[in-house]
Design a protein around this motif. Structure first.
Motif, PDB file in Angstrom:
ATOM      1  N   VAL A  79       5.025  -8.050  46.165  1.00  0.00           N
ATOM      2  CA  VAL A  79       5.857  -8.927  47.003  1.00  0.00           C
ATOM      3  C   VAL A  79       7.247  -8.319  47.158  1.00  0.00           C
ATOM      4  CG1 VAL A  79       6.844 -11.236  47.236  1.00  0.00           C
ATOM      5  CG2 VAL A  79       4.565 -10.963  46.250  1.00  0.00           C
ATOM      6  N   ALA A  80       7.805  -7.794  46.063  1.00  0.00           N
ATOM      7  CA  ALA A  80       9.118  -7.149  46.137  1.00  0.00           C
ATOM      8  C   ALA A  80       9.048  -5.856  46.948  1.00  0.00           C
ATOM      9  CB  ALA A  80       9.639  -6.869  44.730  1.00  0.00           C
ATOM     10  N   LEU A  81       8.003  -5.070  46.733  1.00  0.00           N
ATOM     11  CA  LEU A  81       7.869  -3.805  47.457  1.00  0.00           C
ATOM     12  C   LEU A  81       7.739  -4.013  48.958  1.00  0.00           C
ATOM     13  CD1 LEU A  81       5.513  -2.096  44.887  1.00  0.00           C
ATOM     14  CD2 LEU A  81       7.741  -1.192  45.591  1.00  0.00           C
ATOM     15  N   ASP A  82       7.135  -5.120  49.353  1.00  0.00           N
ATOM     16  CA  ASP A  82       6.981  -5.409  50.787  1.00  0.00           C
ATOM     17  C   ASP A  82       8.318  -5.694  51.469  1.00  0.00           C
ATOM     18  OD1 ASP A  82       4.250  -5.028  50.709  1.00  0.00           O
ATOM     19  OD2 ASP A  82       3.748  -7.155  50.582  1.00  0.00           O
ATOM     20  N   LEU A  83       9.374  -5.962  50.683  1.00  0.00           N
ATOM     21  CA  LEU A  83      10.701  -6.193  51.258  1.00  0.00           C
ATOM     22  C   LEU A  83      11.402  -4.890  51.629  1.00  0.00           C
ATOM     23  CD1 LEU A  83      12.053  -8.882  48.747  1.00  0.00           C
ATOM     24  CD2 LEU A  83      11.114  -9.298  51.025  1.00  0.00           C
ATOM     25  N   VAL A  84      10.952  -3.778  51.052  1.00  0.00           N
ATOM     26  CA  VAL A  84      11.695  -2.520  51.182  1.00  0.00           C
ATOM     27  C   VAL A  84      11.815  -2.036  52.620  1.00  0.00           C
ATOM     28  CG1 VAL A  84      11.713  -0.076  50.542  1.00  0.00           C
ATOM     29  CG2 VAL A  84      11.225  -1.823  48.810  1.00  0.00           C
ATOM     30  N   PRO A  85      10.748  -1.996  53.426  1.00  0.00           N
ATOM     31  CA  PRO A  85      10.904  -1.432  54.769  1.00  0.00           C
ATOM     32  C   PRO A  85      11.967  -2.123  55.621  1.00  0.00           C
ATOM     33  CG  PRO A  85       8.593  -1.630  54.207  1.00  0.00           C
ATOM     34  CD  PRO A  85       9.347  -2.352  53.131  1.00  0.00           C
ATOM     35  N   GLY A  86      12.130  -3.423  55.469  1.00  0.00           N
ATOM     36  CA  GLY A  86      13.086  -4.152  56.295  1.00  0.00           C
ATOM     37  C   GLY A  86      14.488  -4.230  55.731  1.00  0.00           C
ATOM     38  N   ARG A  87      14.703  -3.753  54.492  1.00  0.00           N
ATOM     39  CA  ARG A  87      16.005  -3.947  53.852  1.00  0.00           C
ATOM     40  C   ARG A  87      16.634  -2.666  53.312  1.00  0.00           C
ATOM     41  NH1 ARG A  87      17.383  -9.168  53.202  1.00  0.00           N
ATOM     42  NH2 ARG A  87      15.790 -10.643  53.869  1.00  0.00           N
ATOM     43  N   SER A  88      15.831  -1.675  53.014  1.00  0.00           N
ATOM     44  CA  SER A  88      16.366  -0.427  52.471  1.00  0.00           C
ATOM     45  C   SER A  88      16.839   0.491  53.588  1.00  0.00           C
ATOM     46  CB  SER A  88      15.296   0.292  51.651  1.00  0.00           C
ATOM     47  OG  SER A  88      15.750   1.563  51.247  1.00  0.00           O
ATOM     48  N   THR A  89      17.929   1.206  53.326  1.00  0.00           N
ATOM     49  CA  THR A  89      18.420   2.204  54.271  1.00  0.00           C
ATOM     50  C   THR A  89      18.320   3.608  53.683  1.00  0.00           C
ATOM     51  OG1 THR A  89      20.674   1.824  53.442  1.00  0.00           O
ATOM     52  CG2 THR A  89      20.016   0.605  55.415  1.00  0.00           C
ATOM     53  N   ALA A 142      17.139 -13.018  44.860  1.00  0.00           N
ATOM     54  CA  ALA A 142      18.253 -12.071  44.822  1.00  0.00           C
ATOM     55  C   ALA A 142      18.019 -10.916  45.791  1.00  0.00           C
ATOM     56  CB  ALA A 142      18.452 -11.551  43.404  1.00  0.00           C
ATOM     57  N   LEU A 143      16.816 -10.356  45.783  1.00  0.00           N
ATOM     58  CA  LEU A 143      16.523  -9.224  46.657  1.00  0.00           C
ATOM     59  C   LEU A 143      16.617  -9.607  48.132  1.00  0.00           C
ATOM     60  CD1 LEU A 143      13.529  -7.679  44.695  1.00  0.00           C
ATOM     61  CD2 LEU A 143      15.761  -6.609  45.048  1.00  0.00           C
ATOM     62  N   ARG A 144      16.172 -10.814  48.467  1.00  0.00           N
ATOM     63  CA  ARG A 144      16.212 -11.247  49.877  1.00  0.00           C
ATOM     64  C   ARG A 144      17.628 -11.517  50.364  1.00  0.00           C
ATOM     65  NH1 ARG A 144      11.039 -14.706  48.446  1.00  0.00           N
ATOM     66  NH2 ARG A 144       9.401 -13.346  49.295  1.00  0.00           N
ATOM     67  N   ARG A 153      19.979  -0.470  45.224  1.00  0.00           N
ATOM     68  CA  ARG A 153      20.298  -0.481  43.796  1.00  0.00           C
ATOM     69  C   ARG A 153      19.492  -1.559  43.066  1.00  0.00           C
ATOM     70  NH1 ARG A 153      25.516   0.493  45.860  1.00  0.00           N
ATOM     71  NH2 ARG A 153      26.027  -1.740  45.800  1.00  0.00           N
ATOM     72  N   ALA A 154      19.403  -2.737  43.674  1.00  0.00           N
ATOM     73  CA  ALA A 154      18.709  -3.856  43.021  1.00  0.00           C
ATOM     74  C   ALA A 154      17.214  -3.605  42.930  1.00  0.00           C
ATOM     75  CB  ALA A 154      18.995  -5.154  43.775  1.00  0.00           C
ATOM     76  N   ILE A 155      16.601  -3.125  44.018  1.00  0.00           N
ATOM     77  CA  ILE A 155      15.154  -2.880  43.968  1.00  0.00           C
ATOM     78  C   ILE A 155      14.858  -1.709  43.039  1.00  0.00           C
ATOM     79  CG2 ILE A 155      15.043  -1.302  45.961  1.00  0.00           C
ATOM     80  CD1 ILE A 155      12.440  -3.994  45.096  1.00  0.00           C
ATOM     81  N   GLY A 156      15.762  -0.742  42.997  1.00  0.00           N
ATOM     82  CA  GLY A 156      15.568   0.383  42.092  1.00  0.00           C
ATOM     83  C   GLY A 156      15.571  -0.054  40.640  1.00  0.00           C
ATOM     84  N   GLN A 157      16.487  -0.947  40.292  1.00  0.00           N
ATOM     85  CA  GLN A 157      16.552  -1.453  38.926  1.00  0.00           C
ATOM     86  C   GLN A 157      15.300  -2.263  38.587  1.00  0.00           C
ATOM     87  OE1 GLN A 157      20.124  -3.667  38.108  1.00  0.00           O
ATOM     88  NE2 GLN A 157      19.439  -4.325  36.080  1.00  0.00           N
ATOM     89  N   ALA A 158      14.876  -3.111  39.530  1.00  0.00           N
ATOM     90  CA  ALA A 158      13.680  -3.934  39.300  1.00  0.00           C
ATOM     91  C   ALA A 158      12.441  -3.059  39.140  1.00  0.00           C
ATOM     92  CB  ALA A 158      13.499  -4.916  40.450  1.00  0.00           C
ATOM     93  N   LEU A 159      12.318  -2.023  39.989  1.00  0.00           N
ATOM     94  CA  LEU A 159      11.143  -1.157  39.916  1.00  0.00           C
ATOM     95  C   LEU A 159      11.143  -0.324  38.644  1.00  0.00           C
ATOM     96  CD1 LEU A 159      10.788   0.081  43.609  1.00  0.00           C
ATOM     97  CD2 LEU A 159       9.345  -1.571  42.399  1.00  0.00           C
ATOM     98  N   ARG A 160      12.309   0.146  38.238  1.00  0.00           N
ATOM     99  CA  ARG A 160      12.355   0.927  37.008  1.00  0.00           C
ATOM    100  C   ARG A 160      11.900   0.083  35.811  1.00  0.00           C
ATOM    101  NH1 ARG A 160      14.463   5.547  35.153  1.00  0.00           N
ATOM    102  NH2 ARG A 160      15.473   6.018  37.141  1.00  0.00           N
ATOM    103  N   GLU A 161      12.386  -1.158  35.747  1.00  0.00           N
ATOM    104  CA  GLU A 161      11.973  -2.046  34.655  1.00  0.00           C
ATOM    105  C   GLU A 161      10.470  -2.302  34.695  1.00  0.00           C
ATOM    106  OE1 GLU A 161      12.743  -6.690  33.602  1.00  0.00           O
ATOM    107  OE2 GLU A 161      14.533  -5.488  34.002  1.00  0.00           O
ATOM    108  N   HIS A 162       9.960  -2.530  35.901  1.00  0.00           N
ATOM    109  CA  HIS A 162       8.529  -2.780  36.084  1.00  0.00           C
ATOM    110  C   HIS A 162       7.699  -1.566  35.657  1.00  0.00           C
ATOM    111  CE1 HIS A 162       4.760  -3.796  38.143  1.00  0.00           C
ATOM    112  NE2 HIS A 162       4.839  -2.624  38.730  1.00  0.00           N
TER     113      HIS A 162
END
Length: 207
Positions: A79-89, A142-144, A153-162
């Motif tokens: 669910v978090a990864l699906d946010l990346v295409p529309g929010r990451s630059t 938070a991610l949205r 930065r936020a998704i990177g931190q979440a993914l690293r923890e995961h």
């Protein structure tokens, strides 16, 4: 200036073996409510939540706990990864997230097949549990709320923890599991997580 929302405090690496071995086989359901103690009553032939069904003798409690934890971990990470295409630059973050998402979907196919073999219920035994490496609703809120570098930065931190927690859990299953196919998947998961940490380290080096 956008501030990256702080991640919630989590328990550290020692939590993995507690979840997979001590909690399931020693502490019983009072520790988290995630699993049930094996019953000494005569079998009714109906699988009990968290315990492999009769006829699945190769599966032990650690195998069941690992499967039932990895499925929601992967599902919620997607669910978090699906946010990346529309929010990451950041192209590196987008590329890493796409490859991690593909790996999670492939793992889910195998995990669900193993769940069926073990006779485990197709329910989320960890619904509402805020466990290390688990993406929870507060993380998604938070991610949205973020875009661009702050999101990266936020998704990177979440993914690293995961990813790091997934590696710990895979090590625990490999060391303590009884089913050869489940341990084999855990070994592949461990290798995948090591590769993913390399991707993330490169993608987030300038974050």
């Amino acid at each position: 200036m956008t501030v990256v929302p702080p991640r919630r405090p989590r328990n550290g690496p020692a939590r993995a073996p507690v979840l997979l071995v001590g909690l399931l086989l020693v502490a019983g359901p009072s520790a988290t409510g995630c699993v049930a103690e094996p019953s000494t009553a005569p079998s009714t032939g109906v699988p009990t939540a968290g315990i492999p069904a009769a006829g699945t003798a190769t599966f032990g409690g650690t195998d069941a706990a690992w499967i039932q934890l990895m499925i929601p971990m992967n599902e919620q990470a997607l669910v978090a990864l699906d946010l990346v295409p529309g929010r990451s630059t950041d192209e590196g973050v987008r590329d890493s997230a796409g490859r991690i998402a593909a790996a999670r979907r492939a793992e889910l196919d195998e995990l669900r097949r193993l769940r069926g073999r073990a006779g485990l219920p197709a329910v989320n035994e960890h619904e509402g549990h805020d466990l290390p490496g688990m993406v929870v609703p507060a993380d998604l809120v938070a991610l949205r709320s973020l875009r661009g570098p702050a999101f990266d930065r936020a998704i990177g931190q979440a993914l690293r923890e995961h990813v790091e927690q997934g590696a710990r859990l895979a090590d625990a299953e490999r060391a303590n599991g009884s089913d050869a196919q489940t341990r084999g998947l855990a070994e592949r998961v461990g290798r995948t997580r090591a590769t993913e940490l390399g991707w993330l380290t490169g993608a987030l080096a300038t974050r």
